[in-house]
Design a protein around this motif. Sequence first.
Motif, PDB file in Angstrom:
ATOM      1  N   LYS A  52      36.306  13.582 -29.406  1.00  0.00           N
ATOM      2  CA  LYS A  52      35.632  12.279 -29.485  1.00  0.00           C
ATOM      3  C   LYS A  52      34.611  12.311 -30.616  1.00  0.00           C
ATOM      4  CE  LYS A  52      32.938   8.867 -27.367  1.00  0.00           C
ATOM      5  NZ  LYS A  52      32.659   7.974 -26.426  1.00  0.00           N
ATOM      6  N   PRO A  53      34.707  11.368 -31.527  1.00  0.00           N
ATOM      7  CA  PRO A  53      33.718  11.315 -32.598  1.00  0.00           C
ATOM      8  C   PRO A  53      32.316  11.058 -32.033  1.00  0.00           C
ATOM      9  CG  PRO A  53      35.576   9.869 -33.075  1.00  0.00           C
ATOM     10  CD  PRO A  53      35.726  10.357 -31.671  1.00  0.00           C
ATOM     11  N   GLY A  54      31.395  11.921 -32.332  1.00  0.00           N
ATOM     12  CA  GLY A  54      30.028  11.782 -31.840  1.00  0.00           C
ATOM     13  C   GLY A  54      29.793  12.477 -30.521  1.00  0.00           C
ATOM     14  N   GLY A  55      30.847  12.901 -29.844  1.00  0.00           N
ATOM     15  CA  GLY A  55      30.705  13.610 -28.577  1.00  0.00           C
ATOM     16  C   GLY A  55      30.239  12.707 -27.453  1.00  0.00           C
ATOM     17  N   TYR A  56      29.731  13.331 -26.404  1.00  0.00           N
ATOM     18  CA  TYR A  56      29.240  12.620 -25.226  1.00  0.00           C
ATOM     19  C   TYR A  56      27.781  13.006 -24.970  1.00  0.00           C
ATOM     20  CZ  TYR A  56      34.065  11.520 -23.979  1.00  0.00           C
ATOM     21  OH  TYR A  56      35.338  11.043 -23.981  1.00  0.00           O
ATOM     22  N   THR A  57      27.049  12.086 -24.374  1.00  0.00           N
ATOM     23  CA  THR A  57      25.720  12.418 -23.868  1.00  0.00           C
ATOM     24  C   THR A  57      25.794  12.396 -22.341  1.00  0.00           C
ATOM     25  OG1 THR A  57      25.007  10.111 -23.851  1.00  0.00           O
ATOM     26  CG2 THR A  57      24.583  11.367 -25.867  1.00  0.00           C
ATOM     27  N   ALA A  58      24.797  12.959 -21.712  1.00  0.00           N
ATOM     28  CA  ALA A  58      24.790  13.015 -20.249  1.00  0.00           C
ATOM     29  C   ALA A  58      24.726  11.620 -19.636  1.00  0.00           C
ATOM     30  CB  ALA A  58      23.616  13.855 -19.763  1.00  0.00           C
ATOM     31  N   SER A  59      24.096  10.687 -20.312  1.00  0.00           N
ATOM     32  CA  SER A  59      23.990   9.334 -19.771  1.00  0.00           C
ATOM     33  C   SER A  59      25.303   8.557 -19.878  1.00  0.00           C
ATOM     34  CB  SER A  59      22.882   8.566 -20.483  1.00  0.00           C
ATOM     35  OG  SER A  59      23.188   8.417 -21.846  1.00  0.00           O
ATOM     36  N   GLN A  60      26.245   9.008 -20.690  1.00  0.00           N
ATOM     37  CA  GLN A  60      27.526   8.323 -20.834  1.00  0.00           C
ATOM     38  C   GLN A  60      28.538   8.741 -19.775  1.00  0.00           C
ATOM     39  OE1 GLN A  60      28.522   9.506 -24.811  1.00  0.00           O
ATOM     40  NE2 GLN A  60      27.954   7.511 -25.655  1.00  0.00           N
ATOM     41  N   ILE A  61      28.333   9.861 -19.117  1.00  0.00           N
ATOM     42  CA  ILE A  61      29.340  10.405 -18.203  1.00  0.00           C
ATOM     43  C   ILE A  61      29.627   9.472 -17.023  1.00  0.00           C
ATOM     44  CG2 ILE A  61      29.844  12.325 -16.644  1.00  0.00           C
ATOM     45  CD1 ILE A  61      28.563  14.153 -18.738  1.00  0.00           C
ATOM     46  N   PRO A  62      28.629   8.884 -16.348  1.00  0.00           N
ATOM     47  CA  PRO A  62      28.975   7.944 -15.267  1.00  0.00           C
ATOM     48  C   PRO A  62      29.798   6.751 -15.745  1.00  0.00           C
ATOM     49  CG  PRO A  62      26.681   8.575 -15.102  1.00  0.00           C
ATOM     50  CD  PRO A  62      27.178   9.105 -16.401  1.00  0.00           C
ATOM     51  N   ASN A  63      29.484   6.243 -16.932  1.00  0.00           N
ATOM     52  CA  ASN A  63      30.263   5.122 -17.479  1.00  0.00           C
ATOM     53  C   ASN A  63      31.693   5.538 -17.800  1.00  0.00           C
ATOM     54  OD1 ASN A  63      28.084   3.400 -17.322  1.00  0.00           O
ATOM     55  ND2 ASN A  63      27.408   3.844 -19.403  1.00  0.00           N
ATOM     56  N   VAL A  64      31.864   6.764 -18.279  1.00  0.00           N
ATOM     57  CA  VAL A  64      33.204   7.265 -18.583  1.00  0.00           C
ATOM     58  C   VAL A  64      34.023   7.368 -17.301  1.00  0.00           C
ATOM     59  CG1 VAL A  64      34.486   9.257 -19.434  1.00  0.00           C
ATOM     60  CG2 VAL A  64      32.502   8.440 -20.691  1.00  0.00           C
ATOM     61  N   PHE A  65      33.405   7.886 -16.223  1.00  0.00           N
ATOM     62  CA  PHE A  65      34.091   7.962 -14.935  1.00  0.00           C
ATOM     63  C   PHE A  65      34.504   6.564 -14.473  1.00  0.00           C
ATOM     64  CE2 PHE A  65      32.792  12.310 -14.387  1.00  0.00           C
ATOM     65  CZ  PHE A  65      33.713  12.829 -13.496  1.00  0.00           C
ATOM     66  N   ALA A  66      33.614   5.611 -14.585  1.00  0.00           N
ATOM     67  CA  ALA A  66      33.921   4.251 -14.138  1.00  0.00           C
ATOM     68  C   ALA A  66      35.056   3.639 -14.965  1.00  0.00           C
ATOM     69  CB  ALA A  66      32.663   3.380 -14.241  1.00  0.00           C
ATOM     70  N   LEU A  67      35.037   3.845 -16.278  1.00  0.00           N
ATOM     71  CA  LEU A  67      36.090   3.301 -17.129  1.00  0.00           C
ATOM     72  C   LEU A  67      37.450   3.930 -16.830  1.00  0.00           C
ATOM     73  CD1 LEU A  67      34.240   3.078 -20.574  1.00  0.00           C
ATOM     74  CD2 LEU A  67      34.996   1.192 -19.118  1.00  0.00           C
ATOM     75  N   VAL A  68      37.465   5.234 -16.619  1.00  0.00           N
ATOM     76  CA  VAL A  68      38.736   5.913 -16.334  1.00  0.00           C
ATOM     77  C   VAL A  68      39.295   5.465 -14.993  1.00  0.00           C
ATOM     78  CG1 VAL A  68      39.765   8.165 -15.833  1.00  0.00           C
ATOM     79  CG2 VAL A  68      38.308   7.886 -17.834  1.00  0.00           C
ATOM     80  N   PHE A  69      38.449   5.382 -13.962  1.00  0.00           N
ATOM     81  CA  PHE A  69      38.933   4.941 -12.663  1.00  0.00           C
ATOM     82  C   PHE A  69      39.325   3.467 -12.677  1.00  0.00           C
ATOM     83  CE2 PHE A  69      36.551   8.701 -10.951  1.00  0.00           C
ATOM     84  CZ  PHE A  69      37.706   9.386 -10.584  1.00  0.00           C
ATOM     85  N   ALA A  70      38.657   2.659 -13.474  1.00  0.00           N
ATOM     86  CA  ALA A  70      39.043   1.247 -13.610  1.00  0.00           C
ATOM     87  C   ALA A  70      40.406   1.126 -14.271  1.00  0.00           C
ATOM     88  CB  ALA A  70      37.999   0.493 -14.399  1.00  0.00           C
ATOM     89  N   ARG A  71      40.653   1.946 -15.299  1.00  0.00           N
ATOM     90  CA  ARG A  71      41.974   1.929 -15.929  1.00  0.00           C
ATOM     91  C   ARG A  71      43.044   2.413 -14.971  1.00  0.00           C
ATOM     92  NH1 ARG A  71      41.371   4.936 -21.575  1.00  0.00           N
ATOM     93  NH2 ARG A  71      40.484   6.383 -20.084  1.00  0.00           N
ATOM     94  N   LEU A  72      42.704   3.382 -14.140  1.00  0.00           N
ATOM     95  CA  LEU A  72      43.670   3.918 -13.175  1.00  0.00           C
ATOM     96  C   LEU A  72      44.041   2.867 -12.130  1.00  0.00           C
ATOM     97  CD1 LEU A  72      45.126   6.538 -12.166  1.00  0.00           C
ATOM     98  CD2 LEU A  72      43.142   6.873 -10.708  1.00  0.00           C
TER      99      LEU A  72
END
Length: 74
Positions: A52-72
């Motif tokens: 991922k360009p720019g990597g991840y921050t700790a504050s982005q991880i909950p949003n990433v989980f929500a986006l992945v589960f929403a796509r699922l």
Amino acid sequence: MDSDLLLVIGLMIAALSIPSIVAAFSDSRAPRAAAVGLVLGGALVLVAIVTKPGGYTASQIPNVFALVFARLLN
């Protein structure tokens, strides 16, 4: 596979291997399967961060989980 999915899968595998490590140590046996799970989860997280360009921050991880589960679910 995109980096968000790799991150979520890697974190879930790593988190699920922690109880297995504790159980192995409490039974006085080698945590072989747990170590494999931890290494696999860590490798997936590392690949996700690198791809991922720019990597991840700790504050982005909950949003990433929500986006992945929403796509699922969608």
